[in-house]
Motif scaffolding. Structure first.
Motif, short mmCIF file in Angstrom:
data_model
loop_
_atom_site.label_atom_id
_atom_site.label_comp_id
_atom_site.label_asym_id
_atom_site.label_seq_id
_atom_site.Cartn_x
_atom_site.Cartn_y
_atom_site.Cartn_z
N LEU A 100 -3.25 -1.52 10.75
CA LEU A 100 -4.15 -1.05 9.72
C LEU A 100 -5.35 -2.29 9.56
O LEU A 100 -6.45 -1.95 9.57
CB LEU A 100 -3.82 -0.63 8.43
CG LEU A 100 -3.08 0.45 8.23
CD1 LEU A 100 -2.14 0.54 6.82
CD2 LEU A 100 -3.73 1.83 8.61
N VAL A 105 -12.30 1.04 10.77
CA VAL A 105 -12.22 2.48 9.83
C VAL A 105 -13.70 3.11 9.97
O VAL A 105 -14.57 2.46 9.64
CB VAL A 105 -11.84 2.47 8.47
CG1 VAL A 105 -11.94 3.65 7.74
CG2 VAL A 105 -10.61 1.59 8.29
N PHE A 168 -9.82 5.57 5.10
CA PHE A 168 -8.88 4.77 5.36
C PHE A 168 -7.58 5.31 4.47
O PHE A 168 -6.38 5.26 5.28
CB PHE A 168 -9.20 3.52 4.55
CG PHE A 168 -8.08 2.64 4.52
CD1 PHE A 168 -7.85 1.76 5.58
CD2 PHE A 168 -7.22 2.47 3.25
CE1 PHE A 168 -6.81 0.68 5.59
CE2 PHE A 168 -6.22 1.36 3.48
CZ PHE A 168 -5.90 0.47 4.50
N HIS A 171 -6.02 7.94 6.87
CA HIS A 171 -5.42 7.35 8.13
C HIS A 171 -4.11 6.66 7.82
O HIS A 171 -3.03 6.92 8.55
CB HIS A 171 -6.37 6.52 8.69
CG HIS A 171 -5.83 5.62 10.08
ND1 HIS A 171 -5.44 6.33 11.08
CD2 HIS A 171 -5.60 3.99 10.06
CE1 HIS A 171 -4.86 5.19 11.73
NE2 HIS A 171 -4.72 4.04 11.68
N THR A 172 -4.12 6.10 6.63
CA THR A 172 -3.05 5.11 6.10
C THR A 172 -1.86 6.30 5.84
O THR A 172 -0.54 6.03 6.51
CB THR A 172 -3.40 4.35 4.89
OG1 THR A 172 -4.32 3.49 5.11
CG2 THR A 172 -1.97 3.67 4.40
#
Length: 753
Positions: A100, A105, A168, A171-172
């Motif tokens: 990450l 992003v 973010f 996606h996380t």
């Protein structure tokens, strides 16, 4: 000057309307695009530079590269079944966190993705995409979760940054779901976005209801859709122009606007804008009834000149009150005051130009389909109120004073609450914070930080800070102390303190401003400099700054308002009456707020900014209404009637405008009370109540009663003298007053009309 402006506007109404419309729309569009660039969300940046937490922010920026213009939040990672993390789980967490922190992003929606194509204006395009800074923070003692610290660079009030956070987060969540782990997000930035998302539907509904109430009140008063909608449309256009001027001025001067400034300006502009239009509409309708044969443009010019003087006086009072915030030490007040003052000045200009132009164009059609212009209105409640006040002024004065005094007694035992109020919504961020607090110190997601710096050319070593760390760990209320972290050059270190209280609580502020700072001062190694920062420290310093500003701004604002009243009213006694009345109204409003929130609802106290906000709005707007009724009383006393008859007539004709304006403005401010933030709720409730008291108690009862008791002596030393016929006794002439109320008077038509 006023007559020249209104005269030009009524002679060339379409040009004035077109100019305001085009300017307002263009400035509103520009303001919407540029507003995020002009705002600053970090409270600490508004503190004076000599405050300890402000010095800590500078150290964080200069020595560690941690700017205040960034979104920080915490990610909780755990197993879906709530069991302790295994060795494989911890390896997966470290691997995903590393991934990450190495990936850029971007926006999730192609429509939100910035583009630099030739069809877009370059200075309005912002590329929000970036590589976030991600690091493993700590693991819970029972190993049920691990925390990641994340930072996204950018202005946290910018909607583009909010979209970036959402991207973010999505996606996380997906990345950890692939390794069968759950996530939660908390911290200031996450909580800010979750709260805004939760509040948005409510705010939209409240906004629609507020506008609907304004339209409904105007429809009921004027029996006309035009009179209900045209003022609101005009105020929206002028509001767009005013916001554009403020945003443009902030960008040109490099001034940051506080996040509360736009909403406050919006409420002020809608409230006073509709108020000023109502004052003009009521007088316009009155003169059209009295002079049915007069050209509407001539009547509009006369109304603009007459009411424009009172509106100008009232607006300048508000401007003076808020301009005094420029001397405050807290930067948020320094910005808010001039911004509101500029907004009011723009609305004043519109009141003297756009609004008379609209009256000139619409004429009697403004009140369509109502036929109220064709018949003489009955005295109604306003007429009866005027009769009661003029016949029994002492009783009315005592009753109004007793009511306000009883409410003011509620200030007994008042306490200031320096908390930020939190939110009434159960957001995902709040739930994650609660889960963390059950296993770790409550302040782990938002620690207090001690920054230690060495003079130029010297270094800081972890060993030299061992005694300081040990002493900090012994403080009751400090749950955990991190090991000192050095910067790249080795000339500064930071020590994070994880408090047992959440950073925005009174307990955290007392702990940081007291024992923590005392310990830092006593145990910082000789030759080194230390400052305490973090949310708790910032708000502790904020409470000190606001307390100092209250003691400075109150007397200066009162003095300026008194000076303006002396000049405008050309009287010594009348300003004293007005200032005493609004001062009593301020005390009554603050007392009532204390009774409701501190005593009835058992809150820690009233919000710390409430006294200042109330003082400015209630005193300034209360004076606004008082000027309107006083101006009409003086005008009527210049006629051939007794002073008490003049008061009765002034109340009869002016009370409906003040009452309607008070309801509209109170509804505008009252909309703030429906939000989820308790601090904003208090401000909305108290300001709305203060405006209603100003309109219905001060301007309709107390001030007219005082004028009836004092007679023309209230205007000493320049007393208006009743105009009488030759050889006619004033009392005899006064008997004609009621008849004069219903007969047209000659209208001085400007030559150009």
């Amino acid at each position: 000057m006023i007559r020249a402006l209104t005269g030009f506007s009524t002679r060339h109404p379409w040009k004035v309307i077109a100019l305001w419309s085009v300017t307002g729309i263009l400035l509103a569009v520009a303001a919407g695009a540029l507003m995020p660039r002009a705002m600053q969300a970090q409270t600490g940046d508004f503190l004076p530079k000599d405050y300890d937490s402000a010095a800590a922010l500078r150290t964080a920026d200069e020595r560690f590269g941690v700017t205040s213009d960034a979104g920080r939040f915490t990610v909780l990672v755990g197993r879906p079944d709530g069991e302790p993390l295994t060795g494989a789980d911890r390896k997966n967490i470290a691997s995903v966190a590393k991934d990450l922190g190495s990936r850029r992003v971007t926006m999730p929606d192609p429509q939100d993705t910035p583009s630099t194509s030739d069809d877009q204006i370059p200075f309005l395009v912002t590329d929000y995409s970036q590589i976030p800074k991600v690091g493993v923070s700590m693991t819970a003692p029972d190993r049920t979760f691990t925390l990641l610290s994340v930072r996204l660079e950018g202005n946290t009030v910018d909607p583009g940054m909010h979209n970036l956070f959402r991207a973010f987060r999505e996606h996380t969540e997906d990345a950890f779901a692939e390794v069968r782990l759950r996530t939660g997000f908390t911290g200031d930035f996450a909580d800010q976005i979750d709260t805004r998302d939760a509040e948005e539907p409510t705010q939209r509904i409240v906004g629609i209801l507020m506008l609907g109430l304004i339209v409904l009140v105007n429809v009921l008063v004027f029996r006309s859709l035009c009179a209900a909608l045209i003022p609101l449309l005009a105020v929206v256009i002028v509001g767009g122009a005013a916001t554009g001027v403020i945003v443009g001025g902030a960008l040109l001067t490099g001034t940051d606007l506080d996040t509360s400034t736009p909403s406050m300006i919006s409420v002020v502009l809608i409230g006073i804008g509709v108020d000023y239009f109502l004052f003009l509409l009521f007088r316009f309708r009155e003169l059209l009834r009295e002079r049915p044969e007069a050209p509407p443009r001539a009547v509009a010019a006369e109304v603009g000149a007459r009411v424009g003087t009172a509106i100008t006086s009232a607006a300048l009072t508000i401007v003076a009150a808020f301009a005094t915030l420029g001397i405050a030490t807290y930067g948020g007040f320094q910005v808010l005051g001039p911004a509101v003052a500029v907004a009011v000045l723009v609305m004043l200009l519109a009141s003297l130009t756009l609004m008379p132009a609209l009256l000139a164009v619409t004429g009697r059609r403004m009140f369509w389909p109502s036929r109220a212009l064709e018949r003489t209105p009955r005295p109604g409640l306003a007429g009866r109120a005027g009769e009661i006040v003029s016949r029994r002024p002492l009783a009315a004065l005592l009753a109004a004073t007793a009511l306000l005094g009883a409410l003011a007694a509620g200030m007994t035992g008042i306490r200031m609450d320096f908390g930020q109020g939190g939110t009434l919504h159960e957001t995902r961020a709040a739930a994650t914070a609660a889960e963390i607090a059950r296993a770790l110190p409550a302040g782990v997601a938002d620690p207090a930080t001690v920054y230690i710096t060495a003079p130029e050319g010297n270094r800081v070593t972890p060993r030299s800070l061992g005694a300081l760390s040990d002493e900090l760990a012994r403080i009751e209320g400090v749950g955990k102390v991190s090991a000192p972290t050095l910067n790249e050059r080795g000339d500064a270190a930071r020590i994070d303190l994880y408090l047992t209280s959440e950073s925005q609580t009174q307990a955290a502020r007392d702990l940081v401003s007291g024992p923590v700072r005392d310990t830092v001062a006593d145990h910082t190694p000789k030759g080194l400099e230390a400052h305490v920062g973090g949310t708790a420290a910032i708000f502790a310093d904020l409470s000190t700054a606001v307390d100092e500003d209250l003691r400075t701004v109150f007397p200066v604002a009162a003095g300026l308002i008194a000076l303006i009243l002396l000049v405008l009213l050309r009287s010594v006694l009348a300003p004293v009456v007005l200032l005493l009345s609004v001062g009593l109204c301020f005390a009554a409003t603050l007392g009532a707020s204390t009774l409701v929130f501190q005593h009835a609802l058992d809150k820690p106290g009233v919000n710390f900014v409430l006294p200042l906000v109330l003082f400015l709005f209630v005193v300034a707007i209360g004076t606004d209404y008082n000027i309107l009724i006083s101006d009409r009383i003086r005008e009527e006393m210049e006629g051939p009637r007794r002073a008490r008859d003049a008061v009765a007539r002034a109340v009869r004709h002016t009370a409906p405008a003040i009452a309607t304006a008070g309801i509209v403005l109170a509804a505008s401010f009252g909309s703030l009370a429906v939000g989820s933030n308790p601090s904003t709720q208090q401000i909305g409730f108290a300001t709305g109540l203060g405006i209603l008291l100003s309109a219905f108690v001060l301007s309709v009862v107390l001030v007219p009663a005082a004028a009836a008791l004092l007679g023309r002596g209230i205007w000493w030393p320049v007393r208006p003298r009743g105009r009488t016929g030759q050889g006619e006794h004033p009392e005899a002439t006064a008997l004609k007053g009621s008849a004069a109320d219903h007969h047209p008077r000659p209208l001085a038509v400007p030559p150009a009309l």
